[in-house]
Enzyme design. Structure first.
Site, PDB file in Angstrom:
ATOM      1  N   CYS A  13      12.299   0.940   6.111  1.00 52.09           N
ATOM      2  CA  CYS A  13      11.146   0.052   6.256  1.00 52.09           C
ATOM      3  C   CYS A  13      11.565  -1.339   6.694  1.00 52.09           C
ATOM      4  CB  CYS A  13      10.403  -0.058   4.933  1.00 52.09           C
ATOM      5  SG  CYS A  13       9.862   1.523   4.293  1.00 52.09           S
ATOM      6  N   GLY A  40       9.183   0.782  10.946  1.00 50.32           N
ATOM      7  CA  GLY A  40       8.166   1.537  10.227  1.00 50.32           C
ATOM      8  C   GLY A  40       6.852   1.518  10.969  1.00 50.32           C
ATOM      9  N   GLY A 115      14.399   0.605   1.078  1.00 54.52           N
ATOM     10  CA  GLY A 115      15.507   1.271   0.402  1.00 54.52           C
ATOM     11  C   GLY A 115      15.035   2.490  -0.341  1.00 54.52           C
ATOM     12  N   CYS A 262      24.625  -0.060   5.714  1.00 56.80           N
ATOM     13  CA  CYS A 262      24.386   1.205   6.426  1.00 56.80           C
ATOM     14  C   CYS A 262      24.907   1.132   7.864  1.00 56.80           C
ATOM     15  CB  CYS A 262      22.879   1.454   6.429  1.00 56.80           C
ATOM     16  SG  CYS A 262      22.348   2.772   7.523  1.00 56.80           S
ATOM     17  N   TYR A 268      21.576   3.002  15.329  1.00 53.43           N
ATOM     18  CA  TYR A 268      20.220   3.310  15.770  1.00 53.43           C
ATOM     19  C   TYR A 268      19.107   2.388  15.249  1.00 53.43           C
ATOM     20  CZ  TYR A 268      15.747   5.676  16.083  1.00 53.43           C
ATOM     21  OH  TYR A 268      14.434   5.934  16.316  1.00 53.43           O
ATOM     22  N   SER A 309      17.031   3.539  22.713  1.00 52.06           N
ATOM     23  CA  SER A 309      18.080   3.144  21.762  1.00 52.06           C
ATOM     24  C   SER A 309      19.499   3.401  22.277  1.00 52.06           C
ATOM     25  CB  SER A 309      17.858   3.838  20.414  1.00 52.06           C
ATOM     26  OG  SER A 309      17.701   5.224  20.608  1.00 52.06           O
ATOM     27  N   ASP A 371      23.559   9.713  24.144  1.00 53.02           N
ATOM     28  CA  ASP A 371      22.557   9.456  23.101  1.00 53.02           C
ATOM     29  C   ASP A 371      23.263   8.801  21.919  1.00 53.02           C
ATOM     30  OD1 ASP A 371      20.146   9.210  21.870  1.00 53.02           O
ATOM     31  OD2 ASP A 371      19.706  11.343  21.760  1.00 53.02           O
ATOM     32  N   ASP A 372      22.480   8.066  21.108  1.00 49.57           N
ATOM     33  CA  ASP A 372      23.115   7.351  19.999  1.00 49.57           C
ATOM     34  C   ASP A 372      23.414   8.267  18.823  1.00 49.57           C
ATOM     35  OD1 ASP A 372      20.583   7.124  18.128  1.00 49.57           O
ATOM     36  OD2 ASP A 372      19.970   6.521  20.145  1.00 49.57           O
ATOM     37  N   CYS A 408      20.925  11.478   3.672  1.00 46.91           N
ATOM     38  CA  CYS A 408      20.960  10.108   3.173  1.00 46.91           C
ATOM     39  C   CYS A 408      20.063  10.020   1.952  1.00 46.91           C
ATOM     40  CB  CYS A 408      20.452   9.145   4.246  1.00 46.91           C
ATOM     41  SG  CYS A 408      20.364   7.437   3.655  1.00 46.91           S
ATOM     42  N   CYS A 465      26.341   9.683   5.712  1.00 49.95           N
ATOM     43  CA  CYS A 465      25.735  10.792   6.464  1.00 49.95           C
ATOM     44  C   CYS A 465      26.728  11.391   7.456  1.00 49.95           C
ATOM     45  CB  CYS A 465      24.448  10.347   7.153  1.00 49.95           C
ATOM     46  SG  CYS A 465      24.628   8.862   8.139  1.00 49.95           S
TER      47      CYS A 465
HETATM   48  P1  5GP Z   1      17.164  14.753  16.540  1.00 54.43           P
HETATM   49  O1  5GP Z   1      16.201  15.504  17.363  1.00 54.43           O
HETATM   50  O2  5GP Z   1      18.582  15.117  16.801  1.00 54.43           O
HETATM   51  O3  5GP Z   1      16.829  14.870  15.091  1.00 54.43           O
HETATM   52  O4  5GP Z   1      16.963  13.226  16.873  1.00 54.43           O
HETATM   53  C1  5GP Z   1      17.943  12.427  17.455  1.00 54.43           C
HETATM   54  C2  5GP Z   1      17.260  11.368  18.266  1.00 54.43           C
HETATM   55  O5  5GP Z   1      16.372  10.629  17.430  1.00 54.43           O
HETATM   56  C3  5GP Z   1      18.195  10.382  18.897  1.00 54.43           C
HETATM   57  O6  5GP Z   1      17.761  10.177  20.227  1.00 54.43           O
HETATM   58  C4  5GP Z   1      18.039   9.099  18.098  1.00 54.43           C
HETATM   59  O7  5GP Z   1      17.923   7.982  18.966  1.00 54.43           O
HETATM   60  C5  5GP Z   1      16.770   9.287  17.326  1.00 54.43           C
HETATM   61  N1  5GP Z   1      16.925   9.017  15.868  1.00 54.43           N
HETATM   62  C6  5GP Z   1      18.027   9.046  15.114  1.00 54.43           C
HETATM   63  N2  5GP Z   1      17.737   8.736  13.832  1.00 54.43           N
HETATM   64  C7  5GP Z   1      16.426   8.504  13.777  1.00 54.43           C
HETATM   65  C8  5GP Z   1      15.532   8.123  12.733  1.00 54.43           C
HETATM   66  O8  5GP Z   1      15.891   7.975  11.572  1.00 54.43           O
HETATM   67  N3  5GP Z   1      14.248   7.913  13.088  1.00 54.43           N
HETATM   68  C9  5GP Z   1      13.809   8.096  14.354  1.00 54.43           C
HETATM   69  N4  5GP Z   1      12.537   7.877  14.615  1.00 54.43           N
HETATM   70  N5  5GP Z   1      14.611   8.509  15.344  1.00 54.43           N
HETATM   71  C10 5GP Z   1      15.898   8.692  15.070  1.00 54.43           C
HETATM   72 FE1  SF4 Z   2      22.976   4.665   6.474  1.00 51.93          FE
HETATM   73 FE2  SF4 Z   2      23.889   7.151   6.722  1.00 51.93          FE
HETATM   74 FE3  SF4 Z   2      24.608   5.626   4.632  1.00 51.93          FE
HETATM   75 FE4  SF4 Z   2      22.096   6.534   4.831  1.00 51.93          FE
HETATM   76  S1  SF4 Z   2      23.944   7.770   4.540  1.00 51.93           S
HETATM   77  S2  SF4 Z   2      22.729   4.453   4.251  1.00 51.93           S
HETATM   78  S3  SF4 Z   2      21.764   6.458   7.040  1.00 51.93           S
HETATM   79  S4  SF4 Z   2      25.089   5.297   6.794  1.00 51.93           S
HETATM   80 MG    MG Z   3      16.862   8.095  20.852  1.00 51.88          MG
END
Ligand code: 5GP
Ligand code: SF4
Ligand code: MG
Length: 494
Positions: A13, A40, A115, A262, A268, A309, A371-372, A408, A465
């Site tokens: 958030c 959020g 959190g 984190c 991301y 991103s 991709d990130d 996480c 994670c």
């Molecule tokens: P996946 O389909 O593998 O679950 O999603 C990965 C994609 O979602 C990546 O392109 C990344 O930029 C994005 N992503 C990674 N973590 C998060 C998250 O916590 N929230 C959202 N909305 N997108 C995420």
């Molecule tokens: Fe961040 Fe991953 Fe740690 Fe969760 S487990 S606080 S997403 S680094």
């Molecule tokens: Mg993405």
């Protein structure tokens, strides 16, 4: 039930708080939340206080959907807190939208929280045993009730006489910090003060800014610049920052522990123009891409990034590899992030709603797709198909973070073990599953070297994670999937 859990309410958030007599604090909070929208998109709220009464406005949806001139105007006062809530479904009830505001013996109390308390169930139980009724399923309500109705030990403390420290709120905040496990960055509003509080590991970000007439606290520094404030510093792990008519005061909360910001914030979550630990996030992402190119080169013609991103990492990859950077995907900027989709099926459809290939740039090319992160693995497969449909001859996927293999418990919607593709499959199997010509991830060491600034710098980030090493003790039963499900349903409901 499964769907409600999967898209459940573990959230990332945005929090914002301002103390600024003479300024339109509600309007400034609106723009602060607007800058924190990426943290959020499910709901947003603002609470203000004029020294006597509190005013609250909350709603479901984006900040700009929730607020307009007519409902902003009644938010009077010189102190405000605000919140953007990230959560996907199930727990999408207005009653779970923050800030929470209640009336107490010492006047109004408002809390905005980013959190996740890992012992929320236990604390919830303690409150219920003491006869405190709860009306929502969030750990934020547990926090506010712990502050309002402290256990015997804090009730017996002598009344506070130092006006600078506020009427006993500091002891109560400290008492909360002593029993709350997990991640919390808090903005707390009382009748005459704003408090900023960060857990002892500093798991989630929180920073301080100075504005003409007062001070601001915010999850990310991008929100400070948006409202014309100057970045001052981060709230330290375990610190309580008090802002009132005497100015800004740093008070001891609980002793700081091993710092563990984190690392996914860098990968991301955070906005690229935000500062984390005095580093611009965009620059760090670019270096992650450079490191990735060193670790995992590809025989290809060009580099593209998944918008938005992964663009900085793609630029970094291009710079380091010497392969030209170009755009290969156009993103509809008005669609929420993919995690917003309520189930896997809709997530897959969501990708094509969200991206189109730029055929002119792709035709006959061997493409590096940066991709990130890959979390559930639902995004990248359809993107590869899209690129091939758009004419790409080969697609080599490079990911600027290590495989996400562990859930996480610190406030992020990061699935359960079974939903994480890298928990289920090894890298060659993921490559086959997503239909890439090759796939490589950044190493954990490589990511940490970049984030820490040097390979020899001390460890100070959460990587749970990726690595499975949790900076806080996670109750063993939380790992058992079925129990895990029950816990989250019990705490956050559906
Ligand atoms: P996946 O389909 O593998 O679950 O999603 C990965 C994609 O979602 C990546 O392109 C990344 O930029 C994005 N992503 C990674 N973590 C998060 C998250 O916590 N929230 C959202 N909305 N997108 C995420
Ligand atoms: Fe961040 Fe991953 Fe740690 Fe969760 S487990 S606080 S997403 S680094
Ligand atoms: Mg993405």
């Amino acid at each position: 039930m499964e769907a409600a859990y999967r898209t459940g309410a573990r959230e990332e958030c945005g929090v914002f708080g301002i103390y600024a007599p003479g300024r339109d604090v509600a309007r400034l909070t609106f723009f602060g939340l607007y800058a924190l929208q990426h943290r959020g998109q499910e709901g947003a709220g603002i609470a203000t206080c004029d020294g006597t009464a509190t005013y609250v406005q909350k709603g479901m949806g984006l900040v700009a959907q929730v607020f307009h001139e007519d409902n902003l105007r009644p938010l009077q006062g010189h102190i405000a807190i605000g919140h953007t809530r990230y959560s996907t479904t199930g727990a999408s009830h207005l009653r779970n939208v923050q800030p929470y505001v209640i009336e107490t013996m010492y006047g109004p109390l408002g809390v905005a929280h980013n959190g996740n308390l890992t012992n929320a169930l236990e604390l919830r139980h303690q409150l219920l045993q003491r006869g405190v009724g709860l009306s929502s399923t969030t750990d934020t309500e547990v926090i506010i009730q712990m502050l309002a109705a402290p256990p015997e030990v804090t009730r017996r403390l002598p009344p506070h006489t130092d006006e600078r420290a506020g009427p006993r709120w500091v002891e109560r905040i400290r008492a909360l910090m002593q029993v709350a496990d997990g991640a919390y960055s808090l903005a707390i509003l009382t009748r005459d003060a704003l408090y900023a509080v960060r857990d002892s590991h500093g798991l989630r970000p929180l920073c301080i800014g100075e504005i003409e007439g007062g001070y601001i606290v915010a999850s990310e520094s991008c929100a400070l610049l948006t409202v014309g404030a100057r970045y001052v510093r981060e709230v330290e792990p375990g610190e309580i920052v008090l802002i009132n008519r005497h100015g800004i005061t740093s008070l001891p909360g609980i002793p700081a522990r091993q710092p563990a910001l984190c690392s996914f914030e860098y990968v991301y979550f955070a906005r690229p123009d935000s500062l984390l630990e005095d580093q611009v996030v965009h620059g760090v992402r670019q270096q992650l891409g450079q490191q990735l190119a060193r670790e995992a080169p590809a025989a290809a013609d060009l580099v593209i990034g998944v918008p938005d991103s992964a663009i900085p990492a793609a630029i970094g990859y291009s710079r380091e590899s010497g392969l030209p950077y170009t755009e290969g995907l156009t993103k509809n900027r008005y669609i929420g992030r993919t995690f917003i989709q309520p189930d896997d099926h809709l997530r897959q459809v969501g990708v094509s709603l969200k991206y189109n290939p730029l055929t002119a740039n792709l035709d006959g090319q061997r493409v590096v797709l940066v991709d990130d992160s890959i979390v559930r693995g639902n995004t990248v497969g359809p993107l590869i198909r899209l690129l091939r449909d758009g004419g790409a001859r080969e697609v080599h996927v490079r990911v600027s973070s290590p495989p996400v293999r562990h859930p996480c418990f610190m406030g992020v919607d990061m699935a359960t073990h079974t939903e994480l593709i890298a928990h289920q499959l090894d890298v060659p199997a993921i490559c086959e599953h997503i239909g890439a010509d090759s796939l490589a991830y950044l190493s954990l060491e490589g990511m940490l070297d970049v984030i820490r600034g040097s390979a020899s710098a001390p460890e100070r980030h959460c990587t749970a994670c990726f690595s499975g090493h949790y900076p806080i003790e996670i109750p063993a039963w939380l790992f058992e999937t079925e129990r895990e499900k029950l816990m989250f349903e019990a705490v956050w409901g559906t």
